[in-house]
Design a protein around this motif. Structure first.
Motif, PDB file in Angstrom:
ATOM      1  N   VAL A   1       0.708  -1.455   0.199  1.00  0.00           N
ATOM      2  CA  VAL A   1       0.157   0.218   0.071  1.00  0.00           C
ATOM      3  C   VAL A   1       0.709   1.609  -0.199  1.00  0.00           C
ATOM      4  O   VAL A   1       0.463   1.947   0.548  1.00  0.00           O
ATOM      5  CB  VAL A   1      -0.752   0.329   1.264  1.00  0.00           C
ATOM      6  CG1 VAL A   1      -1.979  -0.658   1.448  1.00  0.00           C
ATOM      7  CG2 VAL A   1      -0.300   0.325   2.593  1.00  0.00           C
ATOM      8  N   GLY A   2       2.654   1.298  -0.612  1.00  0.00           N
ATOM      9  CA  GLY A   2       2.656   2.471  -0.415  1.00  0.00           C
ATOM     10  C   GLY A   2       3.381   2.886   0.866  1.00  0.00           C
ATOM     11  O   GLY A   2       3.020   4.256   0.965  1.00  0.00           O
ATOM     12  N   TYR A   3       3.184   2.080   2.117  1.00  0.00           N
ATOM     13  CA  TYR A   3       3.463   2.304   3.763  1.00  0.00           C
ATOM     14  C   TYR A   3       4.721   3.687   3.871  1.00  0.00           C
ATOM     15  O   TYR A   3       5.870   2.673   3.236  1.00  0.00           O
ATOM     16  CB  TYR A   3       2.763   1.687   4.286  1.00  0.00           C
ATOM     17  CG  TYR A   3       2.609   1.802   5.542  1.00  0.00           C
ATOM     18  CD1 TYR A   3       1.547   2.336   5.994  1.00  0.00           C
ATOM     19  CD2 TYR A   3       3.841   2.170   7.104  1.00  0.00           C
ATOM     20  CE1 TYR A   3       1.177   2.765   7.516  1.00  0.00           C
ATOM     21  CE2 TYR A   3       2.890   2.365   8.124  1.00  0.00           C
ATOM     22  CZ  TYR A   3       1.928   2.286   7.943  1.00  0.00           C
ATOM     23  OH  TYR A   3       1.078   3.223   9.713  1.00  0.00           O
ATOM     24  N   THR A   4       4.433   4.646   4.694  1.00  0.00           N
ATOM     25  CA  THR A   4       5.600   5.536   5.403  1.00  0.00           C
ATOM     26  C   THR A   4       4.903   5.462   6.419  1.00  0.00           C
ATOM     27  O   THR A   4       4.416   5.906   6.780  1.00  0.00           O
ATOM     28  CB  THR A   4       6.304   6.882   4.755  1.00  0.00           C
ATOM     29  OG1 THR A   4       4.889   7.490   4.438  1.00  0.00           O
ATOM     30  CG2 THR A   4       6.508   6.295   3.221  1.00  0.00           C
ATOM     31  N   GLY A   5       6.241   5.461   7.845  1.00  0.00           N
ATOM     32  CA  GLY A   5       5.212   5.579   8.595  1.00  0.00           C
ATOM     33  C   GLY A   5       5.518   4.395   9.635  1.00  0.00           C
ATOM     34  O   GLY A   5       6.456   3.283   9.028  1.00  0.00           O
ATOM     35  N   ALA A   6       5.400   4.496  11.060  1.00  0.00           N
ATOM     36  CA  ALA A   6       5.836   3.758  12.097  1.00  0.00           C
ATOM     37  C   ALA A   6       3.619   3.158  12.608  1.00  0.00           C
ATOM     38  O   ALA A   6       3.168   3.401  11.774  1.00  0.00           O
ATOM     39  CB  ALA A   6       5.816   3.506  13.048  1.00  0.00           C
ATOM     40  N   GLY A   7       3.947   1.546  11.390  1.00  0.00           N
ATOM     41  CA  GLY A   7       3.048   0.241  11.603  1.00  0.00           C
ATOM     42  C   GLY A   7       3.043  -1.017  12.479  1.00  0.00           C
ATOM     43  O   GLY A   7       3.848  -1.458  12.557  1.00  0.00           O
ATOM     44  N   THR A   8       1.368  -0.825  12.005  1.00  0.00           N
ATOM     45  CA  THR A   8       2.100  -2.494  13.192  1.00  0.00           C
ATOM     46  C   THR A   8       1.170  -2.952  12.109  1.00  0.00           C
ATOM     47  O   THR A   8      -0.121  -2.833  11.466  1.00  0.00           O
ATOM     48  CB  THR A   8       1.051  -2.455  14.410  1.00  0.00           C
ATOM     49  OG1 THR A   8       1.813  -1.454  15.118  1.00  0.00           O
ATOM     50  CG2 THR A   8       1.729  -3.648  14.872  1.00  0.00           C
ATOM     51  N   VAL A   9       1.455  -4.744  12.026  1.00  0.00           N
ATOM     52  CA  VAL A   9       0.605  -5.529  10.873  1.00  0.00           C
ATOM     53  C   VAL A   9       0.688  -6.738  11.900  1.00  0.00           C
ATOM     54  O   VAL A   9       1.217  -7.884  12.932  1.00  0.00           O
ATOM     55  CB  VAL A   9       1.297  -5.959   9.716  1.00  0.00           C
ATOM     56  CG1 VAL A   9       0.916  -7.172   9.591  1.00  0.00           C
ATOM     57  CG2 VAL A   9       2.209  -4.880   8.800  1.00  0.00           C
ATOM     58  N   GLU A  10      -0.823  -6.889  11.938  1.00  0.00           N
ATOM     59  CA  GLU A  10      -1.709  -7.712  13.082  1.00  0.00           C
ATOM     60  C   GLU A  10      -1.455  -9.129  12.847  1.00  0.00           C
ATOM     61  O   GLU A  10      -2.789  -9.601  11.665  1.00  0.00           O
ATOM     62  CB  GLU A  10      -2.619  -7.711  14.039  1.00  0.00           C
ATOM     63  CG  GLU A  10      -2.214  -6.225  14.892  1.00  0.00           C
ATOM     64  CD  GLU A  10      -3.778  -5.063  15.407  1.00  0.00           C
ATOM     65  OE1 GLU A  10      -4.026  -6.744  15.917  1.00  0.00           O
ATOM     66  OE2 GLU A  10      -2.972  -4.664  16.572  1.00  0.00           O
TER      67      GLU A  10
END
Length: 687
Positions: free
Chosen positions: A258-267
């Motif tokens: 999804v063209g992600y940037t920054g901090a994220g969490t995949v559950e």
């Protein structure tokens, strides 16, 4: 490369979230701007910030953008609440020339809708849980049970309902859809096969705008109640190096999709028997439990968020990531475990938190004198411990919780301590249903210990003594000193405690308990000469909020606070409210009426969400009458007896206090002329 860090950042959140972000901003030398509502002007995050501006509400995006521009901020950090996953808010920030410290709006949209997110990551080769979704599927026709219903636009476990049989499905869909609309503004639902022995394991990812995406290992989040996390840890005691690498790679692919940037969490939901893992959702924000990752990696995730938002590349690659030691986090909530974990509230009369350092960290958003209301999430703070081993980290966290004392508001700290020492938790044998199964073993008893009652009586009795010897309350009389009887009310009843002498010089005390409370004179040892409870020598020392009580040579230290006729005492993470009760009849106190009298009271402070009956209606015992909502949690209040509703003084949208009367049901025995009970299925009323 020269730093492009912002000069001023507005934090669009409150509580411990805002306090934690402000701490990093201060460390970077960046000016922090807080926002607050009128009722929150004295909150801790307001005091901690360099500048604070008032806004109508924390979800008012336009007001927040206006405040950011007025303060001269170049960026907005949305915290890790609803605005952090609001694509429209992210776009509005960009339109106003403000950097949004989070992912691009398109990534938020893609992952914010669980249905779309599953399709996206599945196309990228990430395994997903089989299920159906609206509007294409008719969820009422689902046949694979047990199953889990989720709001498509939701997060944080809100609105999730476990359905074990087809008969439960209609009511579960109704409740989940109502919660989804109220919390997320979208009632769309999806349903998934429920995974047996599930473990909830999530992967922390970071991505910059230069094509770099990495993961920082996993967090074990399986200790939950009602799909809300309670205790989290990193790394997971279940995950092997091979599984970590595979799940981490899958999480990175999900972010890249999804063209992600920054901090994220995949559950992920993980089968505790086979180890098979499936994508659940991606939270496009920093998580509440991010401190455990910070402690085992040595990284400041908020700082990395800010640097990525400022256009800087990640300063490390995947091979540079190392996990060191073990970290465990416990969430401190304003809730009452003994009352089904219902939210609580009140003014914080005294607060003692463990000092940070030596492997202990406290992320807190409360302060002494602050008010905990029902309009916000009930989480007050997080206590986190790090140690070289998991066993030592658990012990260190338990000690830190024992040092946590909050008076004036009931919390879950004693429950957390009981949970952390349970054999299954110690052994790492976790799954998302464990807490519910072991609740009887870990929910603390409501009975007030006798030494606490004795301490309260001594503290009440230790009044300032005047110069006149006749004013001294030591019970002096010719012959033997007299006993003074105190009737003390606690949550488990009214108790009688007798003492004689002066507590600060030396006294005797004995606890008679509930049986003597309503008629102590009949068995008063001072009158009968036959002591039923032997007295023990006692002495107290008071120093402000500190109280030291010595009983039979053993000294116990308390934190104390008074509010009117109520004395709060705290020790070892637990707290008790003790009120001077002058009447002595347990039936005289608010909320003491039994179920048989038909009075229905609110179990928590909150707002009436739905009224499911009407005055004059015949109802059965256990029939739903009112739904009360507090802190985004629903509680259905039912009829305590069968009969006719004599009073129904509340309506939808009305705020209510704890123990407020919601309805009065005249029992059927008291209404012999009433007709047969009405079947809700016949009248069309919801049962």
């Amino acid at each position: 490369m020269a730093s492009s860090m912002f000069d001023t950042v507005l934090v669009a959140n409150r509580g411990e979230i805002a306090v934690r972000i402000i701490r990093t901003l201060r460390g970077l030398g960046v000016t922090s701007v807080a926002v607050h509502t009128a009722s929150d002007a004295g909150a801790r995050h307001v005091r901690d910030a360099d500048l604070a501006l008032e806004i109508p509400g924390y979800l008012d995006g336009e007001a927040i953008v206006a405040a950011a521009r007025a303060s001269g901020a170049q960026a907005v950090h949305p915290g890790y609440g609803f605005l952090a996953e609001n694509a429209a808010f992210a776009r509005r920030c960009a339109e106003a020339g403000l950097a949004f410290v989070g992912p691009p709006p398109d990534a938020i949209d893609a992952m914010g809708d669980k249905i779309r997110a599953k399709a996206t990551v599945s196309a990228a080769g990430v395994p997903v849980v089989p299920g159906g979704a609206e509007p294409g599927d008719s969820l009422e026709e689902w046949t694979d049970f047990p199953a889990l219903i989720k709001p498509s636009a939701g997060g944080g476990g809100k609105g999730m309902v476990l359905v074990r049989a087809a008969s439960e499905l209609p009511a579960a869909l109704e409740s989940a859809r109502r919660t989804a609309r109220a919390a997320f503004g979208d009632g769309t639902l999806l349903i998934e096969r429920y995974v047996a022995d599930p473990r909830h394991i999530e992967i922390q990812v970071l991505a910059d705008a230069h094509g770099n995406t990495v993961h920082l290992g996993e967090r074990e989040c399986s200790l939950q109640r009602r799909h809300q996390k309670i205790v989290e840890e990193a790394p997971s005691p279940f995950v092997t190096e091979e599984t970590r690498a595979a799940m981490g790679a899958a999480a990175v692919e999900a972010a890249r999709a999804v063209g992600y940037t920054g901090a994220g969490t995949v559950e992920f939901i993980v089968d505790g028997t086979t180890g098979a893992y499936h994508f659940m959702e991606m939270n496009t924000r920093l998580q509440v439990e991010h401190p455990v990752t910070e402690l085992v990696t040595g990284l400041d995730l908020v700082e990395l968020q800010l640097r990525v938002a400022a256009g800087e590349p990640l300063p490390f690659a995947q091979d540079d990531v190392r996990l060191r030691g073990h970290a465990v986090e416990a969430r401190v909530y304003a809730e009452d475990p003994a009352r089904g974990f219902l939210p609580t509230g009140g003014r914080i009369l005294a607060l003692h938190e463990p000092a940070s350092g030596s492997g202990v960290r406290v992320d807190s958003g409360v302060a002494e004198g602050g008010v905990v209301g029902s309009e916000f999430d009930p989480m007050l703070a997080k206590v986190i411990a790090w140690a070289p081993s998991r066993e030592e980290a658990l012990r260190r966290l338990d000690r830190a919780l024992a040092e946590t004392v909050l008076l004036g508001v009931t919390t879950n700290v004693p429950f957390l301590r009981g949970l952390l020492v349970h054999p299954a938790v110690r052994a790492g044998h976790l799954d998302t249903g464990l807490v519910e199964r072991i609740l009887p073993d870990v929910v603390p008893a409501v009975e007030t210990p006798g030494d606490v009652l004795a301490a309260a009586a001594l503290a009440f009795h230790a009044l300032p003594q005047g110069a006149d010897p006749w004013e001294v309350t030591d019970g002096w009389r010719v012959g033997e000193p007299a006993w003074t009887t105190w009737r003390l009310e606690t949550r488990d009843g009214v108790h009688a405690v007798q003492l004689r002498g002066l507590p600060h010089r030396g006294a005797e005390v004995r606890v008679l308990g509930d049986a003597a409370a309503s008629g102590v004179s009949a068995s008063d040892p001072a009158l009968t000469g036959e002591p039923v409870v032997p007295p023990v020598p006692a002495r107290i020392r008071q120093d402000g909020s500190r109280l030291a009580v010595t009983l039979a040579g053993r000294t116990t230290h308390y934190v104390q606070a008074r509010h009117g006729d109520t004395l709060w005492l705290g020790r070892d993470g637990a707290a008790w409210a003790v009120t001077r009760h002058l009447i002595g009849d347990p039936g005289d106190r608010p909320g003491a009426a039994g179920a048989g009298d038909g009075v229905v009271r609110s179990p928590m402070p909150g707002t009436v969400l739905v009224v499911k009956a009407q005055a004059g209606e015949q109802v059965d015992e256990g029939q739903p009458l009112v739904i009360v909502e507090a802190m985004k949690m629903e509680h259905t209040v039912t009829a305590p007896v069968g009969g006719v509703i004599a009073e129904l003084p509340v309506q939808a949208g009305q705020p209510v206090d704890m123990d407020a009367v919601l309805a009065v049901v005249t029992p059927a025995a008291a209404n012999p002329g009433a007709g047969p009970a009405v079947d809700p299925a016949v009248t069309g009323e919801e049962g």
